[in-house]
Design an enzyme around this catalytic site. Sequence first.
Site, PDB file in Angstrom:
ATOM      1  N   GLU A  97       5.124  60.844 -39.065  1.00 37.25           N
ATOM      2  CA  GLU A  97       4.907  59.853 -40.133  1.00 37.25           C
ATOM      3  C   GLU A  97       4.956  60.446 -41.544  1.00 37.25           C
ATOM      4  OE1 GLU A  97       1.797  56.841 -39.915  1.00 37.25           O
ATOM      5  OE2 GLU A  97       1.846  57.127 -37.742  1.00 37.25           O
ATOM      6  N   HIS A 146       7.068  62.783 -42.594  1.00 39.46           N
ATOM      7  CA  HIS A 146       8.489  62.776 -42.989  1.00 39.46           C
ATOM      8  C   HIS A 146       8.960  61.342 -43.272  1.00 39.46           C
ATOM      9  CE1 HIS A 146       8.464  66.422 -40.234  1.00 39.46           C
ATOM     10  NE2 HIS A 146       8.905  66.938 -41.367  1.00 39.46           N
ATOM     11  N   GLY A 161       6.640  66.785 -49.196  1.00 37.61           N
ATOM     12  CA  GLY A 161       5.278  66.335 -48.904  1.00 37.61           C
ATOM     13  C   GLY A 161       4.247  67.205 -49.611  1.00 37.61           C
ATOM     14  N   LYS A 209       1.553  67.969 -48.449  1.00 39.23           N
ATOM     15  CA  LYS A 209       0.886  68.809 -47.443  1.00 39.23           C
ATOM     16  C   LYS A 209       1.235  70.284 -47.672  1.00 39.23           C
ATOM     17  CE  LYS A 209       1.598  69.939 -43.384  1.00 39.23           C
ATOM     18  NZ  LYS A 209       2.040  71.214 -42.959  1.00 39.23           N
ATOM     19  N   GLN A 232       4.650  74.932 -51.529  1.00 37.86           N
ATOM     20  CA  GLN A 232       6.111  74.767 -51.474  1.00 37.86           C
ATOM     21  C   GLN A 232       6.605  73.867 -52.609  1.00 37.86           C
ATOM     22  OE1 GLN A 232       8.715  74.423 -47.810  1.00 37.86           O
ATOM     23  NE2 GLN A 232       8.341  72.270 -48.162  1.00 37.86           N
ATOM     24  N   MET A 278      -0.924  65.423 -41.189  1.00 39.52           N
ATOM     25  CA  MET A 278       0.158  65.390 -40.193  1.00 39.52           C
ATOM     26  C   MET A 278       1.086  66.574 -40.374  1.00 39.52           C
ATOM     27  SD  MET A 278       1.091  61.514 -39.557  1.00 39.52           S
ATOM     28  CE  MET A 278      -0.152  60.405 -38.960  1.00 39.52           C
TER      29      MET A 278
HETATM   30  O1  PAF Z   1       8.956  71.881 -45.429  1.00 39.27           O
HETATM   31  C1  PAF Z   1       9.889  72.102 -44.639  1.00 39.27           C
HETATM   32  O2  PAF Z   1      10.041  71.470 -43.583  1.00 39.27           O
HETATM   33  C2  PAF Z   1      10.876  73.221 -44.959  1.00 39.27           C
HETATM   34  O3  PAF Z   1      10.242  74.277 -45.610  1.00 39.27           O
HETATM   35  C3  PAF Z   1      12.108  72.730 -45.756  1.00 39.27           C
HETATM   36  C4  PAF Z   1      11.700  72.168 -47.112  1.00 39.27           C
HETATM   37  C5  PAF Z   1      12.843  71.657 -44.962  1.00 39.27           C
HETATM   38  C6  PAF Z   1      13.076  73.874 -46.017  1.00 39.27           C
HETATM   39  O4  PAF Z   1      13.574  74.411 -44.831  1.00 39.27           O
END
Ligand code: PAF
Length: 282
Positions: A37, A39, A150, A152, A156, A187
């Site tokens: 959910e 994503h 996200g 989460k 990143q 999640m």
């Molecule tokens: O957050 C993720 O799933 C990964 O780090 C991403 C952003 C798809 C890069 O591979």
Amino acid sequence: MHIIKRFIDLKRLLDDKQRRSPNQIVGFVPTMGALHEGHISLIKESCTDCDMSICSIFVNPTQFGESNDLEKYPKPIEKDIELLIDIGCDVLFLPTVEEVYPPSYTQQNFDLIGLDIVFEGKSRVGHFQGVCNVIYRFFDQIKPHRAYFGQKDFQQTVVVKKLVNITSLNTKICVVPIKREPNGLAMSSRNVRLSDNGRKKAAFINESLRLIKNNFREIGLSKSIDLAKKHILKYDNAKLDYLVVAETDTLKGVETYENKKLVALTAVNYEGVRLLDNIILT
Ligand code: PAF
């Protein structure tokens, strides 16, 4: 939904669409699949904001370390495709490792002014350089107007904003709030690796962050962090990697909170699964 495996075919499709209806806004949601959910909320946001939404599924080898996390990463591609069709995603980009990293490709080392070596970056050396390499490659080829990440994975989002800032990429980074299970657990594709009981109990991670949020104004940051740490350490099988309060844009750790935008971030290994969570404080 179009399923495309090569950059050249994706660019052809995008050019074709732009020719037929110019000024289309393209949204991009990079993922490693095993969609949940969290994503789905990113893709829905893209579908609402943009004329065309592309979701990529690519388990990026360069962001995994020595551990066997890469092999263990779930790959339920048929289920993912069904989900993407259901929510009306326009394009699934599903490249091979050779497509993303052809033999001529040299991994880049981006100067992220240290954002990549603290917290997650300290425990997973090279992880964010791997993330930046794949994101740079995707953004450079696809040139999306907007990309969705996200909250989460808070660190990143800060790292990717920095990447866009130090390169000539022209993509707006949109951060979408965390989706939580009913008990508050953030999640994540990794949650399926918890036992049923562990998944219920893992609510303690978010509870610990809420302890900070609910108490820091009254008892100060340091005491509220101690409260939260004690809460985590009450759980057997829980190993705390870090629990910090930092400025939201520089990720600098802080001791006082006046006039600063702050986030509390944590990573806990529980039942052998690395679980991340965060909460905005101010
Ligand atoms: O957050 C993720 O799933 C990964 O780090 C991403 C952003 C798809 C890069 O591979």
